[in-house]
Design an enzyme around this catalytic site. Structure first.
Site, PDB file in Angstrom:
ATOM      1  N   LYS A  22     -12.693  23.833  34.544  1.00 45.36           N
ATOM      2  CA  LYS A  22     -11.733  24.779  34.052  1.00 45.36           C
ATOM      3  C   LYS A  22     -12.335  25.439  32.906  1.00 45.36           C
ATOM      4  O   LYS A  22     -12.335  26.900  32.861  1.00 45.36           O
ATOM      5  CB  LYS A  22     -10.361  24.312  34.136  1.00 45.36           C
ATOM      6  CG  LYS A  22      -9.649  25.273  33.222  1.00 45.36           C
ATOM      7  CD  LYS A  22      -7.972  24.737  32.901  1.00 45.36           C
ATOM      8  CE  LYS A  22      -7.722  23.866  31.679  1.00 45.36           C
ATOM      9  NZ  LYS A  22      -7.631  24.679  30.516  1.00 45.36           N
ATOM     10  N   ASN A  23     -12.700  24.808  31.920  1.00 39.77           N
ATOM     11  CA  ASN A  23     -13.090  25.209  30.656  1.00 39.77           C
ATOM     12  C   ASN A  23     -14.440  25.891  30.833  1.00 39.77           C
ATOM     13  O   ASN A  23     -14.828  26.140  29.688  1.00 39.77           O
ATOM     14  CB  ASN A  23     -12.738  24.342  29.653  1.00 39.77           C
ATOM     15  CG  ASN A  23     -11.333  24.020  29.658  1.00 39.77           C
ATOM     16  OD1 ASN A  23     -10.616  24.800  29.783  1.00 39.77           O
ATOM     17  ND2 ASN A  23     -10.939  22.864  28.635  1.00 39.77           N
ATOM     18  N   CYS A 116       1.218  27.087  21.624  1.00 38.49           N
ATOM     19  CA  CYS A 116       1.622  26.573  22.921  1.00 38.49           C
ATOM     20  C   CYS A 116       2.138  25.019  22.389  1.00 38.49           C
ATOM     21  O   CYS A 116       2.120  25.005  21.053  1.00 38.49           O
ATOM     22  CB  CYS A 116       0.381  26.333  23.884  1.00 38.49           C
ATOM     23  SG  CYS A 116      -0.920  25.476  23.362  1.00 38.49           S
ATOM     24  N   ARG A 121      -2.624  27.491  17.425  1.00 37.51           N
ATOM     25  CA  ARG A 121      -3.461  27.850  18.143  1.00 37.51           C
ATOM     26  C   ARG A 121      -4.065  29.337  17.668  1.00 37.51           C
ATOM     27  O   ARG A 121      -3.811  30.318  18.225  1.00 37.51           O
ATOM     28  CB  ARG A 121      -3.168  28.441  19.651  1.00 37.51           C
ATOM     29  CG  ARG A 121      -2.893  27.090  20.229  1.00 37.51           C
ATOM     30  CD  ARG A 121      -3.978  25.886  20.759  1.00 37.51           C
ATOM     31  NE  ARG A 121      -5.034  26.054  21.622  1.00 37.51           N
ATOM     32  CZ  ARG A 121      -5.123  25.951  22.726  1.00 37.51           C
ATOM     33  NH1 ARG A 121      -4.201  25.546  23.072  1.00 37.51           N
ATOM     34  NH2 ARG A 121      -6.419  26.135  23.202  1.00 37.51           N
ATOM     35  N   ASP A 305      -8.917  16.667  24.810  1.00 43.65           N
ATOM     36  CA  ASP A 305      -8.546  16.718  25.985  1.00 43.65           C
ATOM     37  C   ASP A 305      -8.316  15.386  26.776  1.00 43.65           C
ATOM     38  O   ASP A 305      -7.601  15.508  27.781  1.00 43.65           O
ATOM     39  CB  ASP A 305      -8.897  17.840  26.916  1.00 43.65           C
ATOM     40  CG  ASP A 305      -9.166  19.223  26.069  1.00 43.65           C
ATOM     41  OD1 ASP A 305     -10.007  19.873  26.831  1.00 43.65           O
ATOM     42  OD2 ASP A 305      -8.163  19.195  25.269  1.00 43.65           O
ATOM     43  N   ARG A 397      -2.116  23.394  36.256  1.00 44.03           N
ATOM     44  CA  ARG A 397      -2.951  24.366  35.387  1.00 44.03           C
ATOM     45  C   ARG A 397      -4.474  23.765  35.565  1.00 44.03           C
ATOM     46  O   ARG A 397      -5.425  24.640  35.028  1.00 44.03           O
ATOM     47  CB  ARG A 397      -2.468  24.691  33.958  1.00 44.03           C
ATOM     48  CG  ARG A 397      -1.101  25.302  33.852  1.00 44.03           C
ATOM     49  CD  ARG A 397      -0.721  25.811  32.482  1.00 44.03           C
ATOM     50  NE  ARG A 397      -1.930  26.317  31.888  1.00 44.03           N
ATOM     51  CZ  ARG A 397      -2.233  26.463  30.622  1.00 44.03           C
ATOM     52  NH1 ARG A 397      -1.283  25.979  29.790  1.00 44.03           N
ATOM     53  NH2 ARG A 397      -3.007  26.923  29.949  1.00 44.03           N
TER      54      ARG A 397
HETATM   55  C1  EPZ Z   1     -10.944  25.109  24.163  1.00 43.11           C
HETATM   56  O1  EPZ Z   1      -9.698  25.573  23.605  1.00 43.11           O
HETATM   57  C2  EPZ Z   1     -10.318  24.512  25.356  1.00 43.11           C
HETATM   58  N1  EPZ Z   1      -9.811  25.414  26.206  1.00 43.11           N
HETATM   59  C3  EPZ Z   1      -8.999  23.255  25.123  1.00 43.11           C
HETATM   60  O2  EPZ Z   1      -8.746  22.688  26.401  1.00 43.11           O
HETATM   61  C4  EPZ Z   1      -9.964  22.414  24.247  1.00 43.11           C
HETATM   62  O3  EPZ Z   1      -8.937  21.329  23.872  1.00 43.11           O
HETATM   63  C5  EPZ Z   1     -10.502  22.737  22.864  1.00 43.11           C
HETATM   64  O4  EPZ Z   1     -11.402  24.028  23.365  1.00 43.11           O
HETATM   65  C6  EPZ Z   1     -10.963  21.775  22.007  1.00 43.11           C
HETATM   66  O5  EPZ Z   1     -12.203  21.313  22.634  1.00 43.11           O
HETATM   67  C7  EPZ Z   1     -10.710  26.235  26.954  1.00 43.11           C
HETATM   68  O6  EPZ Z   1     -11.702  26.142  26.851  1.00 43.11           O
HETATM   69  C8  EPZ Z   1      -9.797  27.177  27.772  1.00 43.11           C
HETATM   70  P1  EPZ Z   1     -10.914  25.657  19.721  1.00 43.11           P
HETATM   71  P2  EPZ Z   1      -9.808  26.761  22.033  1.00 43.11           P
HETATM   72  O7  EPZ Z   1     -11.054  27.169  19.326  1.00 43.11           O
HETATM   73  O8  EPZ Z   1     -11.176  27.457  22.544  1.00 43.11           O
HETATM   74  C9  EPZ Z   1      -8.270  25.991  15.712  1.00 43.11           C
HETATM   75  C10 EPZ Z   1      -7.430  21.910  27.797  1.00 43.11           C
HETATM   76  O9  EPZ Z   1      -6.739  21.049  28.073  1.00 43.11           O
HETATM   77  N2  EPZ Z   1      -8.607  27.078  15.706  1.00 43.11           N
HETATM   78  O10 EPZ Z   1     -12.254  24.736  19.540  1.00 43.11           O
HETATM   79  O11 EPZ Z   1      -8.532  27.220  22.073  1.00 43.11           O
HETATM   80  C11 EPZ Z   1      -7.370  25.454  16.766  1.00 43.11           C
HETATM   81  O12 EPZ Z   1      -6.018  25.875  16.222  1.00 43.11           O
HETATM   82  C12 EPZ Z   1      -7.306  22.801  26.626  1.00 43.11           C
HETATM   83  O13 EPZ Z   1      -8.165  22.254  28.832  1.00 43.11           O
HETATM   84  C13 EPZ Z   1      -8.244  28.002  14.451  1.00 43.11           C
HETATM   85  O14 EPZ Z   1      -7.866  27.231  13.598  1.00 43.11           O
HETATM   86  O15 EPZ Z   1     -10.161  25.469  21.005  1.00 43.11           O
HETATM   87  C14 EPZ Z   1      -7.646  24.091  16.783  1.00 43.11           C
HETATM   88  O16 EPZ Z   1      -6.908  23.230  16.044  1.00 43.11           O
HETATM   89  C15 EPZ Z   1      -6.226  22.302  25.580  1.00 43.11           C
HETATM   90  N3  EPZ Z   1      -8.670  29.122  14.583  1.00 43.11           N
HETATM   91  C16 EPZ Z   1      -8.935  23.734  16.954  1.00 43.11           C
HETATM   92  O17 EPZ Z   1      -9.397  24.922  15.929  1.00 43.11           O
HETATM   93  C17 EPZ Z   1      -9.279  29.531  15.417  1.00 43.11           C
HETATM   94  O18 EPZ Z   1      -9.588  31.072  15.336  1.00 43.11           O
HETATM   95  C18 EPZ Z   1      -9.690  23.840  18.010  1.00 43.11           C
HETATM   96  O19 EPZ Z   1      -9.768  25.111  18.856  1.00 43.11           O
HETATM   97  C19 EPZ Z   1      -9.620  29.024  16.490  1.00 43.11           C
HETATM   98  C20 EPZ Z   1      -9.283  27.753  16.597  1.00 43.11           C
END
Ligand code: EPZ
Length: 416
Positions: A22-23, A116, A121, A305, A397
């Protein structure tokens, strides 16, 4: 709303073909906007999140069809640069459409993606990186308006290796003249898939899978056919299921290297994990030895995850186990549900401490997010008696057909 009815206590024996990731496919769908030509994506998982992303592409003017694991997308015209709020709120990951719409249209408008159940996020790292590339960003009335007329290649260092922010920059930089570099980039395998897809379209990206990515912008990209990688999180979920229930599982279509952090933990316990090419074979007794501390980190650390799923294992592991969630601030909503089933766990901030029990007991429990719901399914497989897991839509999802996959290896689970 659908629910799962599970009769626990059955070992798992057999083979599961692991769905596409998915990701990986979600950012690849966004990248399909970078060319006017048709792209074909195979091993595409049939998921609600993927269909929602296809709907967003259609609303922007592209054609997108998905059937039997094959997606065909053609963005000959991208009539609109506005990502519809009603669709964007369905999947937060639409935020990385910013990069590809900006690359294609020079402008983009998207509603602020809400938080969420697992956390706020924020998207500050995305916006900071786009601004460093010269994108003008205006945030008003809940929308983000971007203008990339003066975008230019530049050297970016992310404050945190955000997966989505890394992907957004890769997408915009692919069609931005000059060389853009990303330091402190996310290293997740899905980033490597995105690099390979962009390069299959004629892009010039290198370094994905390391903290330093280089993108040489090209004038245009062409159509391509690409096979998405196997979903490491779905595979990890089923490996933990085998460790919980006992039995023997063969998982096909996943890269074992993507699960080294999990397999290392399972092998130290009462499981034997053997991998070859795109196959992982696990043999488990169902007795769960003491679990080494689990601390979620960016890849290649232990994946957030799989945190909810390994909490189920910790709840029946010998002795006490520690699970620390470092990535998302509220990703323990599954703990009260596990307590309903007999788990003994305490939570202090982001640290969960389990005192292992011999058995869990069936109960009616709730899902609050995708991986938490999957974890409750695993708990039901282990528990004595019958478990009902509510709100199956969360699980759907990210899991193409968890009932198909698990009944195929002997579990007693049905959707009601
Ligand atoms: C991706 O989300 C995945 N989703 C998530 O999978 C996964 O948990 C996550 O990466 C971490 O591996 C998809 O790829 C669609 P991040 P993403 O930006 O890109 C903070 C699942 O269950 N952050 O690496 O949103 C954020 O709040 C989902 O399949 C900021 O602070 O993850 C979090 O604490 C859930 N500011 C951390 O970084 C930003 O601008 C990781 O977020 C962006 C992120």
């Amino acid at each position: 709303m659908g629910r799962y009815l599970i009769k626990g206590g059955k070992p798992l024996y057999g083979e599961i073909h692991i769905q596409g990731a998915k990701n990986s496919v979600l950012p690849i769908f966004a990248a399909a906007l970078l060319t006017e030509e048709k792209v074909t994506i195979t091993n595409c998982p049939m998921l609600t999140d993927v269909e929602n992303m296809a709907e967003i592409l259609r609303s922007l003017g592209a054609t997108a069809t998905i059937s039997d694991g094959v997606a065909e997308i053609k963005a000959e015209q991208v009539a609109s640069y506005e990502i519809p709020a009603c669709l964007a709120k369905e999947i937060r990951s639409s935020i990385f459409l910013l990069g590809s719409v900006l690359a294609r249209k020079g402008k983009a408008k998207v509603a602020y993606p809400g938080g969420c159940n697992i956390g706020l996020r924020p998207i500050d790292i995305h916006l900071k990186a786009l601004k460093e590339m010269g994108v003008k960003v205006e945030e008003k009335e809940g929308y983000i308006l971007c203008d990339a007329q003066e975008v230019e290649a530049t050297a970016i260092t992310l404050d945190y290796p955000s997966v989505g922010a890394t992907e957004n920059v890769m997408l915009l930089a692919s069609l931005t003249e000059g060389t853009t570099t990303i330091a402190n980039a996310a290293q997740e395998p899905e980033i490597e898939d995105l690099e390979q897809f962009i390069n299959a379209m004629g892009g010039k990206v290198s370094g994905a899978g390391t903290p330093f990515i280089k993108i040489k912008g090209v004038k245009s990209l062409v159509g391509a056919e690409f096979r998405t990688m196997g979903d490491r999180i779905v595979a990890g979920t089923y490996l933990i299921g085998a460790a919980l229930c006992g039995g023997e599982l063969t998982l096909k279509g996943v890269n074992p290297e993507h699960l080294l952090s999990l397999n290392g933990k399972l092998s130290k316990g009462s499981c034997k994990v053997v991998s070859k090419n795109d196959i992982i074979h696990i043999t488990a007794s169902g007795k769960v030895e003491a679990l080494d501390d689990v601390v979620t980190q960016p890849y290649p650390g232990f994946p957030t995850d799989l945190q909810a799923q390994i909490c189920v294992l910790a709840s029946v592991a010998k002795g006490s186990s520690l699970v620390v969630e470092n990535i998302f601030e509220t990703r323990f909503k599954h703990l009260p549900e596990l307590i309903k089933m007999g788990a003994r766990v305490k939570l202090k901030d982001r640290v969960a401490v389990f005192n292992g029990v011999d058995d869990l007991y069936g109960a009616e429990v709730n899902s609050y997010d995708l991986r938490g719901g999957a974890a409750m399914v695993l708990a039901g497989l282990r528990a004595k008696g019958t478990t009902i897991v509510n709100d199956s839509h969360y699980v759907e999802r990210g899991y193409e057909d968890i009932v198909r996959d698990l009944t195929g290896v002997g579990a007693d689970i049905k959707k009601i």
